[in-house]
Design an enzyme around this catalytic site. Structure first.
Site, PDB file in Angstrom:
ATOM      1  N   HIS A  75       0.794  -1.223   0.000  1.00  0.00           N
ATOM      2  CA  HIS A  75       0.000   0.000   0.000  1.00  0.00           C
ATOM      3  C   HIS A  75       0.831   1.280   0.000  1.00  0.00           C
ATOM      4  O   HIS A  75       0.539   2.180  -0.792  1.00  0.00           O
ATOM      5  CB  HIS A  75      -1.070   0.050   1.085  1.00  0.00           C
ATOM      6  CG  HIS A  75      -2.023   1.171   0.774  1.00  0.00           C
ATOM      7  ND1 HIS A  75      -2.985   1.067  -0.196  1.00  0.00           N
ATOM      8  CD2 HIS A  75      -2.076   2.442   1.194  1.00  0.00           C
ATOM      9  CE1 HIS A  75      -3.612   2.218  -0.327  1.00  0.00           C
ATOM     10  NE2 HIS A  75      -3.081   3.083   0.494  1.00  0.00           N
TER      11      HIS A  75
ATOM     12  N   ARG B 216     -12.155  -9.943  -9.169  1.00  0.00           N
ATOM     13  CA  ARG B 216     -11.103  -9.356  -9.993  1.00  0.00           C
ATOM     14  C   ARG B 216     -10.151 -10.458 -10.438  1.00  0.00           C
ATOM     15  O   ARG B 216     -10.311 -11.606 -10.048  1.00  0.00           O
ATOM     16  CB  ARG B 216     -10.339  -8.319  -9.169  1.00  0.00           C
ATOM     17  CG  ARG B 216      -9.487  -8.938  -8.094  1.00  0.00           C
ATOM     18  CD  ARG B 216      -8.838  -7.930  -7.169  1.00  0.00           C
ATOM     19  NE  ARG B 216      -7.689  -7.277  -7.765  1.00  0.00           N
ATOM     20  CZ  ARG B 216      -6.700  -6.700  -7.048  1.00  0.00           C
ATOM     21  NH1 ARG B 216      -6.739  -6.698  -5.727  1.00  0.00           N
ATOM     22  NH2 ARG B 216      -5.700  -6.104  -7.637  1.00  0.00           N
ATOM     23  N   ARG B 217      -9.166 -10.122 -11.256  1.00  0.00           N
ATOM     24  CA  ARG B 217      -8.087 -11.046 -11.659  1.00  0.00           C
ATOM     25  C   ARG B 217      -8.632 -12.363 -12.188  1.00  0.00           C
ATOM     26  O   ARG B 217      -8.119 -13.431 -11.873  1.00  0.00           O
ATOM     27  CB  ARG B 217      -7.194 -11.371 -10.462  1.00  0.00           C
ATOM     28  CG  ARG B 217      -6.768 -10.201  -9.682  1.00  0.00           C
ATOM     29  CD  ARG B 217      -5.839 -10.576  -8.577  1.00  0.00           C
ATOM     30  NE  ARG B 217      -4.685  -9.729  -8.639  1.00  0.00           N
ATOM     31  CZ  ARG B 217      -3.657  -9.825  -7.810  1.00  0.00           C
ATOM     32  NH1 ARG B 217      -3.640 -10.720  -6.878  1.00  0.00           N
ATOM     33  NH2 ARG B 217      -2.652  -9.009  -7.926  1.00  0.00           N
TER      34      ARG B 217
ATOM     35  N   HIS C   6     -11.253   0.901  -9.053  1.00  0.00           N
ATOM     36  CA  HIS C   6     -10.672   1.961  -8.215  1.00  0.00           C
ATOM     37  C   HIS C   6      -9.268   2.357  -8.664  1.00  0.00           C
ATOM     38  O   HIS C   6      -8.989   3.524  -8.888  1.00  0.00           O
ATOM     39  CB  HIS C   6     -10.646   1.486  -6.752  1.00  0.00           C
ATOM     40  CG  HIS C   6      -9.602   2.160  -5.920  1.00  0.00           C
ATOM     41  ND1 HIS C   6      -9.732   3.467  -5.501  1.00  0.00           N
ATOM     42  CD2 HIS C   6      -8.402   1.741  -5.458  1.00  0.00           C
ATOM     43  CE1 HIS C   6      -8.652   3.810  -4.794  1.00  0.00           C
ATOM     44  NE2 HIS C   6      -7.840   2.783  -4.767  1.00  0.00           N
ATOM     45  N   PHE C   7      -8.382   1.357  -8.835  1.00  0.00           N
ATOM     46  CA  PHE C   7      -6.990   1.787  -9.014  1.00  0.00           C
ATOM     47  C   PHE C   7      -6.662   2.240 -10.430  1.00  0.00           C
ATOM     48  O   PHE C   7      -5.607   2.829 -10.645  1.00  0.00           O
ATOM     49  CB  PHE C   7      -5.985   0.765  -8.452  1.00  0.00           C
ATOM     50  CG  PHE C   7      -5.919  -0.565  -9.126  1.00  0.00           C
ATOM     51  CD1 PHE C   7      -5.495  -0.691 -10.426  1.00  0.00           C
ATOM     52  CD2 PHE C   7      -6.239  -1.722  -8.417  1.00  0.00           C
ATOM     53  CE1 PHE C   7      -5.400  -1.928 -11.032  1.00  0.00           C
ATOM     54  CE2 PHE C   7      -6.154  -2.963  -9.018  1.00  0.00           C
ATOM     55  CZ  PHE C   7      -5.736  -3.063 -10.327  1.00  0.00           C
ATOM     56  N   HIS C   8      -7.573   2.001 -11.380  1.00  0.00           N
ATOM     57  CA  HIS C   8      -7.340   2.656 -12.672  1.00  0.00           C
ATOM     58  C   HIS C   8      -7.673   4.142 -12.589  1.00  0.00           C
ATOM     59  O   HIS C   8      -7.227   4.931 -13.421  1.00  0.00           O
ATOM     60  CB  HIS C   8      -8.125   1.962 -13.788  1.00  0.00           C
ATOM     61  CG  HIS C   8      -7.459   0.690 -14.236  1.00  0.00           C
ATOM     62  ND1 HIS C   8      -7.642  -0.508 -13.600  1.00  0.00           N
ATOM     63  CD2 HIS C   8      -6.570   0.446 -15.243  1.00  0.00           C
ATOM     64  CE1 HIS C   8      -6.911  -1.442 -14.200  1.00  0.00           C
ATOM     65  NE2 HIS C   8      -6.245  -0.888 -15.183  1.00  0.00           N
TER      66      HIS C   8
ATOM     67  N   TYR D   7       1.600   5.506  -2.606  1.00  0.00           N
ATOM     68  CA  TYR D   7       1.983   6.904  -2.374  1.00  0.00           C
ATOM     69  C   TYR D   7       3.279   7.232  -3.097  1.00  0.00           C
ATOM     70  O   TYR D   7       3.517   8.389  -3.456  1.00  0.00           O
ATOM     71  CB  TYR D   7       2.051   7.206  -0.872  1.00  0.00           C
ATOM     72  CG  TYR D   7       0.716   6.920  -0.232  1.00  0.00           C
ATOM     73  CD1 TYR D   7      -0.395   7.679  -0.572  1.00  0.00           C
ATOM     74  CD2 TYR D   7       0.534   5.844   0.624  1.00  0.00           C
ATOM     75  CE1 TYR D   7      -1.637   7.386  -0.059  1.00  0.00           C
ATOM     76  CE2 TYR D   7      -0.703   5.546   1.144  1.00  0.00           C
ATOM     77  CZ  TYR D   7      -1.792   6.310   0.796  1.00  0.00           C
ATOM     78  OH  TYR D   7      -3.023   6.002   1.297  1.00  0.00           O
TER      79      TYR D   7
END
Lengths: 554, 164, 43
Positions: free
Chosen positions: A220, A434-435, A371-373, A224
């Site tokens: 995680h 996912r995946r 979310h992470f796209h 950042y």
């Protein structure tokens, strides 16, 4: 600041390796959305599934690790030299670069030969070829050398400039690298002490839960590392591009320091669904993850105020009239405001992920790639692509081959990713994992197949946008410079409305304090978590290829 | 501590941001404490097992030992009467898997060498699909099962038909 | 150039309005998913 030719060239190669990796990864991304929507089958079933997950591994490793690490290290070299007006150590720059290149080649070989189809989280007992783990380690060690170089340069600058405040962009560089260094310790321990000996056959057993916990110690904070260089650009480049000033410089500094504090003890929010960690400590890290949302919310305010300032300078009136006056047609503005808008939605979906029991609704569903796209896939990646144009101009005097295409690529991406992520998030709420090669899943119902199709439309738009960028960028690289023989490099950092002055408390310029508190938070929260893992989980004599359900360990 | 380098607008943005995340935090911890809607915790009283089965442990109370392996769940079909409370224990024989019940927000990582646990009540009849949601190899996309929650009468009929 | 123009006594009223709107939108979106959790666990 005069940037030496070698550093400009090597920064170019950092950028180029990153962008070529991204191009490869993005191409597999296109195949994946089409395959999930059942449009493209990759040939036979066996071949199709093999290559789907191999492609997914490539997509994750190349886009999220190789592209980001190379690009960030290169970009931060330039920021360091320009903002400190001091030279980096040339030998270390080369050592770092070649270590990262060798690492990348090793890992890429393992993935391309289908010996490391373990996705970018490489959870054991799925086992990859040792070259994959060793390559990943070298990539990280190479980036550590870059950190060492930056820290040495900053310390020398301090000695030469006693009493001077660290320039704000340099604060962002430090935050990025502090987070990256402390985060990578987790994955380094996982890989060096567990995965490499196990993949070489030196030890037979592995504790998968322990490996997960070490991975997410890294996994995680890693986000950042992706995000902070984008923030650096939004804070210190964008306001001036928009024709205004950064609203508050001291607040920007506080934000970056908050990231050092709260970026690290948060990895367990990826493990809310895990066994072996007590819910109390999951809640503690959930709380700390909420705390790391605060500097991002403050960023939203500070940047909005900066853009409002710019819009009013440009003659905008009223509560929102300034928005219209912003330079929406400027490719640099488009290429940063686009990701910023998308990140508003990335932010709230991320807060949902961090929300303890609410995470049970979305954990490991399609919601997560949705979310992470929006975050790394847009907020970071697209800002970096915009920076690639800016760096080509600043380092080599080459303005974009087509500014129009550069602008349109940004807006097309925004539309594409919003459609893609909306579809993925709806699927996630329906419980679709996912995946997963969903094009071959027997359990998809009609509504879910339609949503899959919608997200594929978004994916195709994203790919088209990237293709426009890629062609435009290559044309920029190969064109004649608009300004010959660039030597002086000025990144045109923004001025601030509220500037930092001598009254700023000195503890806000002392990174040791903040890093020490971050280490303390890591120890206090991870201590009990590792205790839980050790008392309730076991090492197992397992090693599996993703292609065969037979244990490789007899 | 002197914070006069921050103006009143920034101070308000700070308070509002902090307020928002604190509201969220109180909301999630609130339902965990008051309604028992919680995340899995550390299980120390149940060892990893190698056989999956459904065991009735009381009236309307079941223990589901759910075993994941490449690429199926054991059992992959569970039939229970409506109103049942099921305590799920899950582990894996080979690699990491996931176990997620559609529409029930039960979402567990299924890890070799560890046991995961969740308690859930099925108050509405229906078919609840569960899927593996962690990549576990090339058969991953077809790893799923179903929990059939039957109305009382239908469940009795089903029991007779299956000689239970 | 416009960069040389400075605003005196700038108050970010628009940014405040944007920020409050964003926070409200965040709260609505978040509680929508939160409700989904309670509903799915309840029935």
């Amino acid at each position: 600041m005069k940037i030496e030719k070698y550093l400009r060239n090597i920064t170019f190669w950092h950028m180029m390796i990153g962008i070529l990796s991204l191009a490869t990864g993005v191409t597999f991304g296109l195949f994946q959305v089409l395959a999930r929507a059942g449009i493209y089958k990759y040939g036979s079933f066996t071949y199709g599934t093999k290559i789907y997950y191999q492609g997914l591994t490539l997509h994750g490793v190349l886009n999220a690790i190789v592209f980001t690490t190379f690009f960030i290290v290169g970009f931060l070299y330039i920021v360091t030299e320009v903002s400190l007006k001091r030279k980096l150590n040339r030998g270390l720059v080369h050592l770092s670069f070649w270590t990262m290149v060798v690492g990348t080649l090793l890992a890429a070989w393992a993935i391309l030969t289908n010996k490391a189809t373990v996705l970018y989280t490489f959870y054991p007992p799925l086992q990859a070829h040792p070259a994959f783990y060793i390559g990943a380690t070298l990539l990280i060690v190479g980036s550590w050398i870059a950190i060492l170089n930056t820290v040495i340069t900053h310390l020398k600058w301090r000695n030469e400039n006693p009493g001077k405040l660290t320039p704000p962009p340099m604060v962002a560089v430090h935050a990025t690298y502090a987070v990256w260094f402390l985060a990578t310790i987790g994955v380094a321990v996982e890989v060096l002490f567990f995965l490499i000996p196990w993949s070489l056959g030196l030890v037979k057993s592995i504790n998968p839960e322990l490996a997960r916990t070490l991975f997410w110690w890294f996994g995680h904070p890693l986000v950042y590392f992706w995000l902070l260089p984008a923030y650096l650009s939004w804070y210190f480049l964008l306001p001036r591009i928009a024709g205004g000033k950064l609203y508050s410089e001291p607040m920007a500094r506080v934000v970056f320091l908050m990231f050092i504090l709260f970026s690290l003890p948060v990895g367990t929010h990826h493990q809310f669904s895990d066994p072996g960690i007590s819910s109390t400590w999951k809640a503690v890290q959930a709380f700390l993850t909420f705390m790391v949302a605060v500097p991002s919310l403050l960023t939203a305010f500070n940047l909005a105020a900066s853009l409002e300032y710019a819009g009013r300078v440009r003659g905008g009136n009223g509560l929102f009239g300034w928005i219209k006056k912003l330079p929406w047609g400027d490719y640099r503005f488009a290429g940063m405001i686009g990701p910023m808008i998308v990140f508003i939605f990335g932010g709230i979906s991320g807060i949902v992920n961090a929300s303890y029991n609410v995470n049970q609704v979305v954990h490991n569903t399609s919601w997560i790639p949705g979310h992470f796209h929006l975050t790394v896939g847009t907020a970071s990646a697209m800002t970096f692509l915009t920076l690639s144009y800016i760096l080509m101009e600043k380092l080599f005097g080459k303005r974009p081959w087509s500014k129009k295409l550069a602008t349109w690529h940004a807006y097309l991406w925004v539309v594409g990713v919003l459609i893609f992520s909306w579809g993925m998030m709806q699927l996630g709420r329906a419980g679709i994992p996912r995946r997963t090669h969903l094009g071959l899943s027997p359990y998809m119902n009609l509504e879910e197949k339609i949503l899959m199709g919608i997200s594929a439309v978004g994916g195709v738009l994203m790919f088209t946008s990237f293709l426009i960028y890629f062609i435009n960028f290559l044309a920029t690289v190969f064109k004649k410079p608009d300004v010959a023989n660039v030597e002086e490099v000025d990144l045109e950092f923004t001025d601030a409305y509220h500037r930092e002055n001598e009254n700023l408390p000195r503890y806000l310029d002392n990174f040791t304090i903040w890093i020490a508190i971050a280490v303390f938070l890591l120890i206090v929260t991870y201590g009990p978590i590792f205790y839980d893992v050790f008392r309730s989980t076991y090492a197992v004599p397992n090693a599996f290829s993703p292609f065969n359900p037979l244990n490789l360990i007899k | 501590m002197k914070w006069d380098f921050i103006d009143e607008y920034e101070a308000w943005a700070f308070k509002i941001s902090l307020g928002l995340v604190l509201v969220f935090f109180v909301a999630v911890i609130g339902i965990a404490v008051l309604k028992g809607i919680d995340v899995p915790t550390c299980v120390t009283d149940f060892k990893p097992f190698d056989k999956g089965e459904l065991v009735q442990i009381g009236p309307r109370e079941y223990q589901l030992k759910l075993l994941a392996r490449m690429w199926s769940f054991q059992p992959n079909e569970v039939v229970i009467p409506v109103g049942s409370k099921v305590t799920i224990y899950t582990t894996s024989l080979d690699v990491q898997h996931g176990f997620e019940i559609e529409g029930k927000a039960v979402n567990l990582m299924t890890i070799p060498g560890a046991v995961n646990k969740a308690e859930i009540v099925f108050n509405r009849p229906g078919e609840y699909r569960f899927v593996c949601n962690e990549f576990c190899g090339i058969g991953h996309q077809s790893m799923y099962g179903v929990i059939k929650v039957l109305p009382e009468a239908e469940y009795e009929k089903w029991k007779q038909e299956h000689g239970m | 150039m416009m960069e040389n123009r400075d605003l005196k006594d700038f108050k970010p009223k628009g940014a405040v309005a944007f920020f409050i709107a964003m926070i409200l939108m965040y709260a609505v979106m978040w509680f929508a998913i939160y409700a989904l959790l309670i509903i799915s666990r309840g029935g």
